[in-house]
Design a protein around this motif. Sequence first.
Motif, PDB file in Angstrom:
ATOM      1  N   GLY A   1      -2.816 -48.935  25.126  1.00  0.00           N
ATOM      2  CA  GLY A   1      -3.885 -48.727  26.102  1.00  0.00           C
ATOM      3  C   GLY A   1      -5.210 -49.081  25.468  1.00  0.00           C
ATOM      4  N   LEU A   2      -6.014 -49.886  26.172  1.00  0.00           N
ATOM      5  CA  LEU A   2      -7.319 -50.321  25.653  1.00  0.00           C
ATOM      6  C   LEU A   2      -8.436 -49.940  26.615  1.00  0.00           C
ATOM      7  N   ASP A   3      -9.351 -49.119  26.138  1.00  0.00           N
ATOM      8  CA  ASP A   3     -10.582 -48.802  26.866  1.00  0.00           C
ATOM      9  C   ASP A   3     -11.676 -49.649  26.230  1.00  0.00           C
ATOM     10  N   ILE A   4     -11.911 -50.814  26.800  1.00  0.00           N
ATOM     11  CA  ILE A   4     -12.785 -51.808  26.179  1.00  0.00           C
ATOM     12  C   ILE A   4     -14.247 -51.542  26.479  1.00  0.00           C
ATOM     13  N   ALA A   5     -15.024 -51.505  25.402  1.00  0.00           N
ATOM     14  CA  ALA A   5     -16.473 -51.341  25.463  1.00  0.00           C
ATOM     15  C   ALA A   5     -17.011 -51.735  24.085  1.00  0.00           C
ATOM     16  N   THR A   6     -18.302 -51.537  23.857  1.00  0.00           N
ATOM     17  CA  THR A   6     -18.822 -51.849  22.526  1.00  0.00           C
ATOM     18  C   THR A   6     -18.179 -50.951  21.480  1.00  0.00           C
ATOM     19  N   THR A   7     -17.774 -49.747  21.876  1.00  0.00           N
ATOM     20  CA  THR A   7     -16.850 -48.945  21.073  1.00  0.00           C
ATOM     21  C   THR A   7     -15.567 -48.886  21.880  1.00  0.00           C
ATOM     22  N   THR A   8     -14.557 -49.575  21.400  1.00  0.00           N
ATOM     23  CA  THR A   8     -13.291 -49.696  22.113  1.00  0.00           C
ATOM     24  C   THR A   8     -12.312 -48.650  21.599  1.00  0.00           C
ATOM     25  N   GLY A   9     -11.768 -47.880  22.535  1.00  0.00           N
ATOM     26  CA  GLY A   9     -10.739 -46.921  22.181  1.00  0.00           C
ATOM     27  C   GLY A   9      -9.371 -47.533  22.414  1.00  0.00           C
ATOM     28  N   PHE A  10      -8.410 -47.172  21.572  1.00  0.00           N
ATOM     29  CA  PHE A  10      -7.041 -47.653  21.777  1.00  0.00           C
ATOM     30  C   PHE A  10      -6.050 -46.529  21.529  1.00  0.00           C
ATOM     31  N   ALA A  11      -4.923 -46.622  22.225  1.00  0.00           N
ATOM     32  CA  ALA A  11      -3.858 -45.626  22.092  1.00  0.00           C
ATOM     33  C   ALA A  11      -2.514 -46.349  22.125  1.00  0.00           C
ATOM     34  N   TRP A  12      -1.660 -46.035  21.163  1.00  0.00           N
ATOM     35  CA  TRP A  12      -0.303 -46.559  21.095  1.00  0.00           C
ATOM     36  C   TRP A  12       0.627 -45.460  21.597  1.00  0.00           C
ATOM     37  N   TYR A  13       1.325 -45.724  22.684  1.00  0.00           N
ATOM     38  CA  TYR A  13       2.204 -44.745  23.308  1.00  0.00           C
ATOM     39  C   TYR A  13       3.633 -45.272  23.322  1.00  0.00           C
ATOM     40  N   ASP A  14       4.515 -44.573  22.622  1.00  0.00           N
ATOM     41  CA  ASP A  14       5.938 -44.896  22.599  1.00  0.00           C
ATOM     42  C   ASP A  14       6.595 -44.042  23.682  1.00  0.00           C
ATOM     43  N   THR A  15       7.144 -44.685  24.700  1.00  0.00           N
ATOM     44  CA  THR A  15       7.699 -43.951  25.846  1.00  0.00           C
ATOM     45  C   THR A  15       8.895 -43.068  25.465  1.00  0.00           C
TER      46      THR A  15
END
Length: 190
Positions: A6-20
Motif C-alpha cells: 500500500g502506497l500513500d504517495i506524498a512528499t512524505t510517502t507512507g508504505f505498508a507491506w501486508y501479507d494476506t
Amino acid sequence: MALILGLDIATTTGFAWYDTDACLSAVRLGSFKIDGECYEARAGEMGQRIIKMVKQTRPDFVVIERPARNVMQHRKKTTDFAGEHEEMTINAGTALLLNQLTGAASAIVRAYQIPFEIVAPETWRKQFLGFGRRPGWSRKDWKKAARVRCRQLRITVTNDDQADAVGLAFAGPSCQTFKIVQARRTGAAA
C-alpha cells in the motif's frame, strides 16, 4: 497468499507491506521523504525509491491512493494594511506534484509488470474504517481515524502516512484488479 504493498504517495510517502496469510499486526511499515528542486526531480526520486522497494521485495499487488484530480479552493488567513482577514486561494502546485509522483510510481510498478490499482480515498477508507465519507470531517479527522484503526489492530504507526498506507494495503483484496489476478492464479493452479 498475496503480498500487497500500500502506497500513500506524498512528499512524505507512507508504505505498508501486508501479507494476506499473516496476522494483521505483522504488517511492515515505513515512510520516506521526497526532495528535489522541481517536480520532475521529485518524480524521478519517487521512481528510484519504488524501483529499490520492488527489487528488494516484489509485491504481488500494489494499491496506490488516487490523488485529487482537480484544484481545490481553501481558506487562507492573510494580514495586510487593512488587518487580518480570510480569503479563498488555490494551491495548484500540490495537486500537480501529487499527480506526478503517483504517475512515476505507477509507471515503475507497471514496468515491473506488477498488477496495481489506483484507489480513491473514499474507497479504501470504507474498507478500512467502515465508512468512506463523513460530512464536516477535515483532513485531520481522517488521519486521526486511520491512526485509531491501526491502534485497534495493534499496528504501531509513527506517522499519518503510514496509517493511510495500512488502510490502502488492507483494501487491496477488495480491489477488482486484485480479484481478477487471484482468480487467474487459482484457475491456472487447478
